[in-house]
Design an enzyme around this catalytic site. Sequence first.
Site, PDB file in Angstrom:
ATOM      1  N   HIS A   1       0.813  -1.221   0.000  1.00  0.00           N
ATOM      2  CA  HIS A   1       0.000   0.000   0.000  1.00  0.00           C
ATOM      3  C   HIS A   1       0.848   1.274   0.000  1.00  0.00           C
ATOM      4  O   HIS A   1       0.303   2.359  -0.138  1.00  0.00           O
ATOM      5  CB  HIS A   1      -0.969  -0.028   1.184  1.00  0.00           C
TER       6      HIS A   1
ATOM      7  N   SER B   1      -0.681  -1.242  -6.074  1.00  0.00           N
ATOM      8  CA  SER B   1      -0.420  -2.399  -6.918  1.00  0.00           C
ATOM      9  C   SER B   1       0.288  -1.991  -8.192  1.00  0.00           C
ATOM     10  O   SER B   1       0.079  -0.900  -8.717  1.00  0.00           O
ATOM     11  CB  SER B   1      -1.745  -3.068  -7.304  1.00  0.00           C
TER      12      SER B   1
ATOM     13  N   LYS C   1     -14.619  -7.819  -7.428  1.00  0.00           N
ATOM     14  CA  LYS C   1     -13.851  -8.663  -8.340  1.00  0.00           C
ATOM     15  C   LYS C   1     -13.109  -9.761  -7.574  1.00  0.00           C
ATOM     16  O   LYS C   1     -13.065 -10.913  -8.002  1.00  0.00           O
ATOM     17  CB  LYS C   1     -12.857  -7.804  -9.124  1.00  0.00           C
ATOM     18  N   ASP C   2     -12.562  -9.389  -6.403  1.00  0.00           N
ATOM     19  CA  ASP C   2     -11.891 -10.389  -5.565  1.00  0.00           C
ATOM     20  C   ASP C   2     -12.884 -11.450  -5.103  1.00  0.00           C
ATOM     21  O   ASP C   2     -12.565 -12.644  -5.070  1.00  0.00           O
ATOM     22  CB  ASP C   2     -11.239  -9.724  -4.343  1.00  0.00           C
TER      23      ASP C   2
ATOM     24  N   GLU D   1       5.454 -33.917  -1.544  1.00  0.00           N
ATOM     25  CA  GLU D   1       4.237 -33.394  -2.115  1.00  0.00           C
ATOM     26  C   GLU D   1       4.565 -32.626  -3.404  1.00  0.00           C
ATOM     27  O   GLU D   1       5.693 -32.166  -3.580  1.00  0.00           O
ATOM     28  CB  GLU D   1       3.562 -32.447  -1.124  1.00  0.00           C
TER      29      GLU D   1
END
Lengths: 190, 418
Positions: free
Chosen positions: B213, B217, B241-242, B285
């Site tokens: 922040h 972004s 949107k998230d 894994e």
Amino acid sequence: MAESVQVGGGVGRDEKPKSDEPTRRDFLYLATAAVGAFGVASVAWPLIDQMNPAADVLALSTIEVDLSQIEVGQRVTVSWRGNPVFIDHRTPEQIEEARAVDVAELRDPQTDAERVIEPEWLVVVGICTHLGCVPLGQRPSDDRGAFGGWFCPCHGSHYDTSGRARRGPAPLNLAVPDYEFLEPTLIRIG
Amino acid sequence: MSSPIFKSPVVRWIDHRLPIFSFMDHELNEYPTPKNLSYWWNFGSLAGMVLVIMIITGIVLAMHYTAHVDHAFESVERIMRDVNYGWLIRYIHMNGASMFFIVVYIHTFRGLYYGSYKAPRELLWILGVVILLLMMATAFMGYVLPWGQMSFWGATVITNLFSAIPLVGESIVTWLWGGFSVANPTLNRFYALHYLLPFVIVGVVVLHLVALHRFGSNNPLGIDTKGPQDTIPFHPYYTVKDMFGMAVFLIVFAGFVFFAPNYLGHPDNYIPANPLVTPAHIVPEWYFLPFYAILRAIPDKLGGVLAMFGAIFVLFLLPWLDRSPVRSSRFRPIYKWFFWVLVADCVLLTWAGAKPPEGIYVVLARLGTAYYFAHFLLLLPLLSIFETPRPRPTSISQPVLRGGGVPAGARAKPMEKA
């Protein structure tokens, strides 16, 4: 309404509807919130229910007790769901004493007959109804209180030979668990 | 940026003394975000959501798990069979680890493609690599807890990596184990750390967000926002949107949990740990396979271990290895292709890591390893010198609106996000 439908049908600017009538947008908000609430609830439930007793714990919630080895006048403690259960093979005098009590004087009125299946066998959960201590009285050397039943050392509650609260802070009689006689000397608790 | 005015007097009273509402409004509501973010920018919030899911289900599992070699395996089976919804909670936690890695790997490659690690976001990137390392440690120790065969031998192999350290290696391994083999003391400390590290991750995530922040972004064009005309408020545009991305992602997640819960795991881990017998084919894994391939590609114990850890540590240096001033691959005609070759290389390493270490697989793993390091240590510095970037637009709005555009909030169709 027709006008607001037109507005709502577009790209959805936040125009205030002219009247107080609900708009399509209000409907969408409510529908979305309802679906979201349902989703949250259905996720929350498994997370809450996992703290309830598990299947292996529930599987232990009944026990069978053989009474044939218990002499008259003898008291035995068995463990049921992690709690003590008192089994008292009462003498005729103890039964008589329990029946002689004036039920109207009791703080939790119950006749002795309501608390037993067979009069010589008293089966109660051995947890004081005040704050959960285990009362004394299972061994002959114990203090059995003023009424010949049990005496709770934590805060001085006295129980009689029917396990009823008679003196001290206990509000209720010692609880009688669900049990049944499978045979004359075999009971299943729970 | 000015303080918002809250309607409720209670909120105002609290906010005046503890500006938590101003903070939330500033960081989650009016927070100006580039208006051209694509769906590749969903994966940060997805990773945050998976972290929360993992912590919640993990705390629940800890209520039923017993960290003792004699009881661990049975306690996990009890969770699966007896605890109410225990199967669901464990399958979410187990597959959640895989989901966490897939989301974070996509998030990382997004950063690589769009140059999100470049100035002024170097620390943001480095904190991200720290999170990745912490995740790996947490996932590894969590995998040990069910105390199956793969748990035990995974723990043995991974802790033995440290024995490659000259002189003090053996002492370090004994110290890690609390004995002379992986045993009860090892299980207990792994459990303690497996519970601790997720909260350390939360702490680093907070720093990651503070760093994010600071400058906001990055975006698909890789150019800085020039003013309000290039940004839209975080809420409702990116919250919605998230959330949409989360819904789609949760469908995939639920698909694994309900229809293929053991697809990503190994059946051998349903065999209780046996310190006397190693399974014939032992693999980690899937999310560790590329690193495992690198480890086995180097025919030297210490070298293999260094290469494996080096594969992560080279990411710390990335902001200084790639000197190109252009962030987004859209304007880097050559790097763009090498990016995809790197993706393919990582897929190759994943595949090679799953195969037995013999024949052609070793050769491919070595080629893959060599290319991986060449990408970061050779190609990126050279490209910074020799690549001619394409011209970049002057602002985010310019290619869409021509001539700079108008403030996006004022008028407008929502912009296409990409």
